[in-house]
Write an enzyme that holds these catalytic residues in place. Structure first.
Site, mmCIF file in Angstrom:
data_model
loop_
_atom_site.group_PDB
_atom_site.id
_atom_site.type_symbol
_atom_site.label_atom_id
_atom_site.label_comp_id
_atom_site.label_asym_id
_atom_site.label_seq_id
_atom_site.Cartn_x
_atom_site.Cartn_y
_atom_site.Cartn_z
ATOM 1 N N THR A 58 0.046 4.537 1.300
ATOM 2 C CA THR A 58 -0.066 5.300 2.537
ATOM 3 C C THR A 58 0.288 4.426 3.736
ATOM 4 O OG1 THR A 58 -1.838 6.596 1.540
ATOM 5 C CG2 THR A 58 -1.584 6.724 3.936
ATOM 6 N N ASP A 88 -2.746 -1.890 6.572
ATOM 7 C CA ASP A 88 -2.986 -1.442 7.949
ATOM 8 C C ASP A 88 -4.446 -1.112 8.217
ATOM 9 O OD1 ASP A 88 -3.177 0.790 6.394
ATOM 10 O OD2 ASP A 88 -1.841 2.045 7.600
ATOM 11 N N ASP A 104 0.864 -1.175 0.000
ATOM 12 C CA ASP A 104 0.000 0.000 0.000
ATOM 13 C C ASP A 104 0.904 1.230 0.000
ATOM 14 O OD1 ASP A 104 -2.202 1.583 0.050
ATOM 15 O OD2 ASP A 104 -2.630 1.300 2.181
#
Length: 604
Positions: free
Chosen positions: A119, A360, A117
Site C-alpha cells: 500500500t 510510510d 510495502d
C-alpha cells in the site's frame, strides 16, 4: 505512535538516526593513513638526499625535493570523493529525493534486496470503496462504518476511503474505543445509538477476526484473490474494552455484518520499476500487513517472481536462520506485523544482503531504522521520515531506480579514481626510495609531474568521477584498489627508473635530457593505467584517453610548451628506448589488470 503496542520502544528509537556503515569512508581513511606512514619517512630521507646530491645548487635541490614530496600525496582523492557525493545529492534532489545522511549514497550502491510495502508503494495511496457485501439485511452497516470512521483520529488509507463513502451518522456516540493497531489488524468502538441501544462494532482483517472455515472468510478470500483489499465489519457481543483485554475471545462473540471491498490502483510506474530491479540483480521482497492472497494477486499483476506462492507471515518461524531460509526462497509476504518486518531485515542481513526498506507508516519505523537503507515516503509519518536516510518527497516509487543508480554511479566512480591516485602515490614513493638509496638527483621537477598528473589523473579523474556507472558496489574496496595500485605503481616506478638510468648513461650528466626521457616513459605508463581504468570504453571515454595523449604530444612538439615545461628529447637512442620501456610496462599492466580482474571479489 501511542496507538501501537511498541510505542515505548518507538519513543526511544524513532528520533535517532542510523549511521550507514561506510566502507568507502573507512577505506579512504585507511588509505590516507597508509599514505601518511609512507610519505613521512620517505619525505624526510628525500629532503636530506637532494640537499646532499645537489649541494652546489640549493634551489635545484629544493625544486626536485618539492616535486618528489608533492607527487606522493593523493591530493585529489578526497576532493573528488566529496564532489561525487555532493553531485549525487544534487541529482537526487532534482528527482525529489531528500538525502538525509550523506553515506546513504554509498549504501544505495550496495543494495541487493529491496523490501517493498504494497500500500502506497506498489499501489497508489488513495483508495475507493468498491462494494459492500452484506450478510444480513436490516443491519445498520453504513451507519456503523461512518461511526467508526468518525472516531478514528488518524485514519489510514483504508479508513479514509470508508469515511469518504460513509458519512458519520447523527446520534451515534462512542463510549469505548479500540484504536486500530497494525499488530492486531482491527479497530472497534462501542456506541450508544439514537435508539438508546448500545452496540459494539469491529472492523479489520477477516482472517484475523473470523475462525478458520467460516463462510464469510471463504468469500473474503475469493475477493482478495483478485487483488482487492477486503475488510470485515462485524458486531461483537463484547465491548471495545473487553475485546482489547481478551482478543482471543473475539471470534466466539462475533456476528459478521458485511465485507468492505476496497479497490487499490496499481501505480503505473510500478511494473517498470520492478523490471529495473530484476535487470540490476536486486531482489524485490513485498512485505505487507494485508492478506497474503491479496498481496500475491497484486504482485502477480506486476510479474514479480514468486507471486504465485505468497506466505502468510503468521506461519513464519521465529528462529532467525529458519526465517532467512524462507526469505531466500519466497518473495511475497502478507499479514506481516511490525516486529516481523524488523526480524525480516535482520534475517536478510544475516545472509550477507544489503537491505533497502521502504515504508510510510509508523509500523515501518523499526524496520526502516535497522535496514541498511531506509526509504520513506514524503507523505509518511514524521517518525518514519526521521529514521529514513532517503525521503521520496513526491511519493513517487519510480524514483527508486534513480536512487539506486545514483549510488552505484558515485561509488563505482570513486573506486576508479582511487585506482589512479593510489597508483601515483605508490610509484612516487618508490621513486623517492630508490633515489635516496642510489644518491642521484630526483628525476623530475614540479612542472614535469604537474603535466603528467594533470593529463593522466587530474582531468580524467574529474570526468570519470561524474560519469554514468551501473555496476553494483562490492565489499573489499581497499583490498581491491591496492591489489591493482601497488603492482601498477611498482611497474611504473621500475619503468621510469630504467629509463632514467639509461638516459644518465647516454647523456652523461645532462640532467634536463635525462629528465625528459624519464618523463616520456612515466607518461606512457600512467596513460596506460588510465586506459585500463577507463574500461569498458564508450565513445567519450576513448576520446578522453586519446585527448590526454594528444595533449602530451603537443607539449613535446610545440616549442613554447617545450620551453615552459623544460622538456626536449635529445638524440635518437634514449627517446626510443624510453618509449619502448613505457610500452613494455604497459603490456605488464595489461597482464596485471587481467589477473586482478579475474580474481576480483564477486558481488554479494
Amino acid at each position: 505512535v501511542g496507538r501501537d503496542a511498541y510505542a515505548a520502544q518507538l519513543a526511544e528509537e524513532a528520533g535517532r538516526f542510523t549511521l550507514v556503515n561506510s566502507e568507502l569512508r573507512n577505506g579512504i581513511n585507511r588509505i590516507l593513513k597508509f599514505v601518511t606512514y609512507v610519505i613521512v619517512p620517505t619525505g624526510i630521507a628525500l629532503v636530506i638526499s637532494q640537499i646532499v646530491v645537489n649541494e652546489n645548487d640549493l634551489p635545484e635541490a629544493v625544486r626536485r625535493m618539492v616535486a618528489g614530496l608533492v607527487h606522493m600525496v593523493p591530493e585529489g582523492l578526497v576532493l573528488l570523493t566529496s564532489m561525487a557525493f555532493a553531485v549525487g545529492v544534487i541529482r537526487l534532489g532534482r528527482r525529489q529525493c531528500l538525502v538525509q545522511e550523506l553515506p546513504a549514497i554509498e549504501g544505495l550502491a550496495r543494495v541487493s534486496v529491496v523490501c517493498l510495502d504494497k500500500t502506497g508503494t506498489l499501489t497508489e495511496g488513495s483508495m475507493d470503496v468498491a462494494e459492500l457485501v452484506e450478510f444480513e439485511s436490516g443491519l445498520p452497516v453504513r451507519e456503523a462504518l461512518g461511526a467508526l470512521g468518525s472516531v478514528d483520529e488518524r485514519p489510514n488509507a483504508s479508513m479514509q476511503a470508508i469515511i469518504d463513502a460513509c458519512p458519520p451518522p447523527a446520534g451515534w456516540i462512542a463510549t469505548e474505543v479500540a484504536p486500530f493497531s497494525s499488530a492486531r489488524k482491527w479497530s472497534g468502538a462501542t456506541f450508544s445509538e439514537p435508539s438508546g441501544r448500545k452496540s459494539t462494532w469491529l472492523l479489520g482483517a477477516p482472517d484475523v477476526l473470523l475462525p478458520p472455515g467460516a463462510g464469510a472468510l471463504a468469500r473474503a478470500d475469493e475477493l482478495g484473490a483478485t487483488g482487492l483489499r477486503v475488510l470485515l465489519l462485524a458486531q461483537s457481543g463484547l465491548s471495545a474494552e473487553q475485546a482489547l483485554a481478551a482478543p482471543e475471545q473475539i471470534c466466539e462473540h462475533l456476528r459478521p455484518a458485511a465485507l468492505v471491498v476496497i479497490e487499490q490502483r496499481l501505480r503505473k510506474e510500478a511494473p517498470d520499476t520492478i523490471r529495473y530491479f530484476a535487470d540490476q540483480g536486486v531482489q524485490a521482497k513485498v512485505i505487507s500487513g494485508d492478506n497474503a492472497v491479496s498481496v500475491g494477486a497484486v504482485a502477480a499483476k506486476l510479474e514479480i517472481p514468486g507471486a504465485a506462492d505468497p506466505v502468510d507471515a503468521r506461519n513464519l518461524p521465529a528462529d532467525r536462520g529458519e526465517l532467512a531460509d524462507v526469505l531466500e526462497s519466497h518473495a511475497i509476504f502478507g499479514r506481516v506485523v511490525p516486529r516481523q518486518k524488523r526480524d525480516m531485515v535482520h534475517a536478510l542481513q544475516s545472509r550477507g544482503h544489503n537491505v533497502a526498506m521502504t515504508g510510510d507508516g509508523v509500523n515501518d519505523v523499526l524496520a526502516l531504522k535497522d535496514a541498511d537503507i531506509g526509504v520513506a515516503m514524503g507523505s509518511g509519518s514524521e517518525a518514519t521520515k526521521a529514521v529514513a536516510q532517503i525521503v521520496l518527497m513526491n511519493n513517487n516509487f519510480s524514483a527508486l531506480p534513480s536512487v539506486v543508480a545514483e549510488g552505484r554511479r558515485v561509488i563505482g566512480n570513486i573506486e576508479r579514481v582511487a585506482h589512479l591516485f593510489l597508483t601515483k602515490t605508490v610509484y612516487a614513493a618508490l621513486l623517492a626510495i630508490v633515489v635516496v638509496i642510489t644518491q642521484v638527483p630526483y628525476p623530475f621537477l614540479p612542472r614535469h609531474l604537474t603535466l603528467v598528473s594533470t593529463l593522466s589523473i587530474g582531468v580524467p579523474a574529474f570526468f570519470l568521477a561524474l560519469a554514468p556507472n551501473t555496476e553494483r558496489a562490492r565489499p573489499g574496496f581497499v583490498r581491491r584498489v591496492l591489489r591493482f595500485a601497488v603492482p601498477a605503481g611498482a611497474i611504473a616506478a621500475a619503468a621510469t627508473l630504467a629509463s632514467y638510468f639509461h638516459a644518465r648513461w647516454v647523456y652523461d650528466g645532462d640532467l634536463a635530457a635525462e629528465t625528459s626521457a624519464a618523463t616520456l616513459t612515466l607518461f606512457i605508463v600512467v596513460l596506460w593505467v588510465l586506459a585500463v581504468i577507463a574500461r569498458p570504453y564508450t565513445w567519450w571515454r576513448a576520446g578522453l584517453v586519446a585527448a590526454m595523449g594528444i595533449g602530451f604530444t603537443l607539449v613535446l612538439t610545440v616549442p613554447y610548451l617545450q620551453e615552459f615545461f623544460q622538456l626536449q628529447l635529445s638524440g635518437f637512442q634514449a627517446p626510443w628506448v624510453s618509449a619502448a620501456i613505457g610500452i613494455g610496462a604497459g603490456i605488464l599492466l595489461e597482464i596485471t589488470w587481467r589477473l586482478v580482474d579475474h580474481r576480483a571479489d564477486p558481488p554479494r
